[in-house]
Design a protein around this motif. Structure first.
Motif, PDB file in Angstrom:
ATOM      1  N   GLN A 134       5.259  51.765  34.457  1.00 28.19           N
ATOM      2  CA  GLN A 134       4.300  52.008  33.272  1.00 28.19           C
ATOM      3  C   GLN A 134       3.804  50.579  33.002  1.00 28.19           C
ATOM      4  O   GLN A 134       2.392  50.460  32.487  1.00 28.19           O
ATOM      5  N   ARG A 135       4.652  49.692  32.944  1.00 28.31           N
ATOM      6  CA  ARG A 135       4.032  48.258  32.885  1.00 28.31           C
ATOM      7  C   ARG A 135       2.900  47.837  34.072  1.00 28.31           C
ATOM      8  O   ARG A 135       1.932  47.035  33.799  1.00 28.31           O
ATOM      9  N   ALA A 136       3.400  48.400  35.226  1.00 32.13           N
ATOM     10  CA  ALA A 136       2.277  47.953  36.232  1.00 32.13           C
ATOM     11  C   ALA A 136       0.972  48.569  35.971  1.00 32.13           C
ATOM     12  O   ALA A 136      -0.098  47.870  36.344  1.00 32.13           O
ATOM     13  N   LEU A 137       1.092  49.764  35.693  1.00 29.21           N
ATOM     14  CA  LEU A 137      -0.219  50.433  35.143  1.00 29.21           C
ATOM     15  C   LEU A 137      -1.247  49.641  34.174  1.00 29.21           C
ATOM     16  O   LEU A 137      -2.360  49.504  34.387  1.00 29.21           O
ATOM     17  N   LEU A 138      -0.576  49.010  33.345  1.00 25.29           N
ATOM     18  CA  LEU A 138      -1.184  48.268  32.098  1.00 25.29           C
ATOM     19  C   LEU A 138      -1.558  46.861  32.842  1.00 25.29           C
ATOM     20  O   LEU A 138      -2.643  46.517  32.739  1.00 25.29           O
ATOM     21  N   ALA A 139      -0.665  46.577  33.783  1.00 24.84           N
ATOM     22  CA  ALA A 139      -1.282  44.992  34.443  1.00 24.84           C
ATOM     23  C   ALA A 139      -2.489  45.362  35.381  1.00 24.84           C
ATOM     24  O   ALA A 139      -3.293  44.579  35.485  1.00 24.84           O
ATOM     25  N   TYR A 140      -2.363  46.602  36.129  1.00 23.59           N
ATOM     26  CA  TYR A 140      -3.632  46.822  36.896  1.00 23.59           C
ATOM     27  C   TYR A 140      -4.744  46.917  36.091  1.00 23.59           C
ATOM     28  O   TYR A 140      -6.038  46.532  36.555  1.00 23.59           O
ATOM     29  N   GLU A 141      -4.754  47.761  34.922  1.00 23.40           N
ATOM     30  CA  GLU A 141      -5.888  48.005  34.222  1.00 23.40           C
ATOM     31  C   GLU A 141      -6.267  46.320  33.637  1.00 23.40           C
ATOM     32  O   GLU A 141      -7.643  46.179  33.708  1.00 23.40           O
ATOM     33  N   ASP A 142      -5.586  45.741  33.051  1.00 19.50           N
ATOM     34  CA  ASP A 142      -6.010  44.165  33.084  1.00 19.50           C
ATOM     35  C   ASP A 142      -6.526  43.563  33.705  1.00 19.50           C
ATOM     36  O   ASP A 142      -7.602  42.749  33.807  1.00 19.50           O
ATOM     37  N   LEU A 143      -6.012  43.622  35.141  1.00 19.60           N
ATOM     38  CA  LEU A 143      -6.546  42.890  36.555  1.00 19.60           C
ATOM     39  C   LEU A 143      -7.880  43.390  36.724  1.00 19.60           C
ATOM     40  O   LEU A 143      -8.941  42.668  36.877  1.00 19.60           O
ATOM     41  N   ALA A 144      -8.319  44.778  36.602  1.00 19.65           N
ATOM     42  CA  ALA A 144      -9.170  45.238  37.013  1.00 19.65           C
ATOM     43  C   ALA A 144     -10.595  45.029  35.565  1.00 19.65           C
ATOM     44  O   ALA A 144     -11.650  44.404  36.033  1.00 19.65           O
ATOM     45  N   GLN A 145      -9.969  44.619  34.545  1.00 17.42           N
ATOM     46  CA  GLN A 145     -10.909  44.175  33.628  1.00 17.42           C
ATOM     47  C   GLN A 145     -11.215  42.996  33.700  1.00 17.42           C
ATOM     48  O   GLN A 145     -12.547  42.430  33.472  1.00 17.42           O
ATOM     49  N   ALA A 146     -10.354  42.108  34.177  1.00 17.77           N
ATOM     50  CA  ALA A 146     -10.621  40.503  34.056  1.00 17.77           C
ATOM     51  C   ALA A 146     -11.365  40.389  35.412  1.00 17.77           C
ATOM     52  O   ALA A 146     -12.163  39.673  35.255  1.00 17.77           O
ATOM     53  N   VAL A 147     -11.109  40.876  36.499  1.00 10.76           N
ATOM     54  CA  VAL A 147     -11.963  40.779  37.748  1.00 10.76           C
ATOM     55  C   VAL A 147     -13.481  41.337  37.722  1.00 10.76           C
ATOM     56  O   VAL A 147     -14.469  40.619  37.910  1.00 10.76           O
ATOM     57  N   THR A 148     -13.877  42.331  37.021  1.00 10.69           N
ATOM     58  CA  THR A 148     -15.075  42.859  36.797  1.00 10.69           C
ATOM     59  C   THR A 148     -15.911  42.001  35.655  1.00 10.69           C
ATOM     60  O   THR A 148     -17.045  41.676  35.949  1.00 10.69           O
TER      61      THR A 148
END
Length: 473
Positions: free
Chosen positions: A451-465
């Protein structure tokens, strides 16, 4: 602009299409290297274009869900079916010998292959004939069909580009069982973004380009889109959602000269990033100007988090204080004095950038041209990273393929480690830093870390875009 479909190549086979049901052992086809498990009713193994056409038309008539599969080396569950059937192209693996032809407008060396052909076998066949297939994905056991459907790139993309660059022609079976024959340069969308496919029965498929604008970096998050683009490019990178490739014609290059390979260990991330920046810029400047000098074909990054997975295997070899490793490949002139290779302009520039790293035996591994054993040792080290990560998985891994504009290189590298650390998710980072592209592998060990990884993935996606990059290079 319009293009007509053709009938599939007739099959000389009279036996039924090979099929394996769930009671006959299909466990390996329920998953790929992502380790995510799917549910399927069985697997079909077509042997030719006509059998693909039969399967697709039958699926369309019966409204049956199908998922296309190559060799199953993908990391993001693209070949994992949640229901329905798998179509595996593994038995369509024929590779024709290279030939030089003018049929594509100018003199080119080409190789025709079926979708199940394995990249290593394609490369070996080309090399044996004195030619070079430039694309070098991380998994050499991947199929060419999978590489085309994902527009795979790999370590040499900095110099040679991705799979798209080397596709001259495709035969593609559509869901209605008819075949599109696409040759590069022949069929483009018009200025209004329109193109018509006329089927043999008289019905038309009218295509309209979407209006979204692609990011400036390589992007596989969605269909490829450029004004008045070639229709063949719509299918490349489309993940098999528009049709099934039955044959591809690849463009080959002349074999390069000797290769200098290096693996450089850094105890300072900032020093590693400085070398990456300088090596990239020097290579690009030399390439643009035509100057003889450094022109790296590969520049790879391995972060501390990834190195931790192989420290035991390479104990005493990786310096304890290492925070990053850089792998490089530099082609040298075909005819050069191997005994004095260090005097070549490319090597002098490289060693100047490396500084004392080129001298310390504990700070670098340099494979001299012709030292194939040492070069293989370096390549094996690079491939040991993902293999070690996969062996130690205890739960589902989340693989990413993030890319950002090169002007944000340092910021991109830092956020790729800072975000997983903020969410306390085990991870491993490596990738093609020459293209500012990194694989941030999130490796949860249980459902809570997941569940924490899902949040990390979302943050990574937002930061990269936000940097102008993409979540799928």
């Amino acid at each position: 602009m319009s293009i007509k479909t053709v009938s599939p190549e007739p099959s000389s086979l009279t036996s039924p299409i090979p099929f394996r049901s769930t009671s006959e052992g299909v466990e390996n086809y329920r998953t790929d290297e992502s380790r995510i498990q799917g549910r399927i009713k069985g697997v079909f193994f077509p042997r030719n274009e006509a059998e693909i056409a039969t399967l697709l038309l039958t699926a369309q008539v019966n409204k049956t869900l199908i998922t296309l599969r190559g060799s199953g080396t993908g990391l993001v569950a693209g070949a994992v079916a949640k229901k329905g059937y798998i179509i595996s192209t593994e038995r369509m693996n024929h590779i024709e010998d290279p030939k030089t032809t003018c049929e594509f407008g100018s003199k080119k060396t080409i190789m025709r292959v079926e979708p199940g052909a394995i990249i290593k076998e394609i490369s070996d066949r080309a090399q044996g004939a004195g030619f070079f297939y430039a694309v070098n994905p991380t998994e050499s056991s991947a199929s060419i069909g999978g590489n085309i459907n994902t527009d795979a790139a790999g370590s040499r993309a900095f110099k040679y580009g991705s799979t798209r660059t080397y596709i001259e022609k495709l035969r593609i079976v559509l869901m209605n069982g008819e075949v599109l024959v696409l040759q590069r340069g022949k069929h483009h969308f018009n200025d209004s973004g329109k193109l018509e496919i006329v089927c043999s029965g008289g019905q038309s498929i009218n295509l309209t380009q979407p209006r979204y604008i692609m990011p400036e970096v390589k992007n596989s998050a969605g269909y490829y889109n450029q004004p008045t683009m070639d229709l063949i490019d719509l299918f490349i990178g489309s993940e098999g959602t528009l049709g099934v490739i039955s044959q591809a014609t690849l463009r080959l290059l002349p074999s390069p000269g000797p290769i200098l390979t290096g693996l450089i260990f850094y105890d300072s991330l900032e020093e590693a990033l400085t070398f990456i920046r300088d090596a990239r810029e020097t290579s690009l400047q030399n390439r643009i100007s035509g100057k003889s000098g450094l022109d790296l074909r590969a520049l790879e990054f391995i972060g501390r988090s990834a190195l931790d997975f192989v420290r035991d295997k390479y104990k005493g070899i990786i310096p304890d204080e290492t925070l990053a490793a850089i792998m490089i490949e530099q082609e040298l002139p075909t005819k050069c004095d191997i005994d004095n290779f260090d005097q070549l302009p490319a090597c002098r520039e490289l060693f100047d950038l490396l500084g004392d790293k080129a001298e310390k035996s504990d700070g670098s591994w340099i494979s001299f041209p012709g030292d194939n054993k040492h070069m293989q040792r370096i390549l094996d080290f690079r491939h040991a990273i993902p293999e070690s990560v996969n062996r130690k998985l205890r739960y589902e891994k989340m693989g990413t393929d993030l890319i950002a504009p090169a002007r944000h290189l340092e910021k991109f590298v830092h956020l790729c480690s800072e975000i997983p650390e903020k969410h306390q998710v085990p991870h491993a980072i490596w990738g093609h830093i020459s293209k500012c592209q990194l694989h941030v592998n999130l490796i949860p060990s249980d459902k809570f870390e997941y569940q924490r990884a899902l949040l990390a993935y979302e943050d990574l996606a937002q930061a990269v875009t936000a940097l102008g990059g993409s979540v799928a290079a």
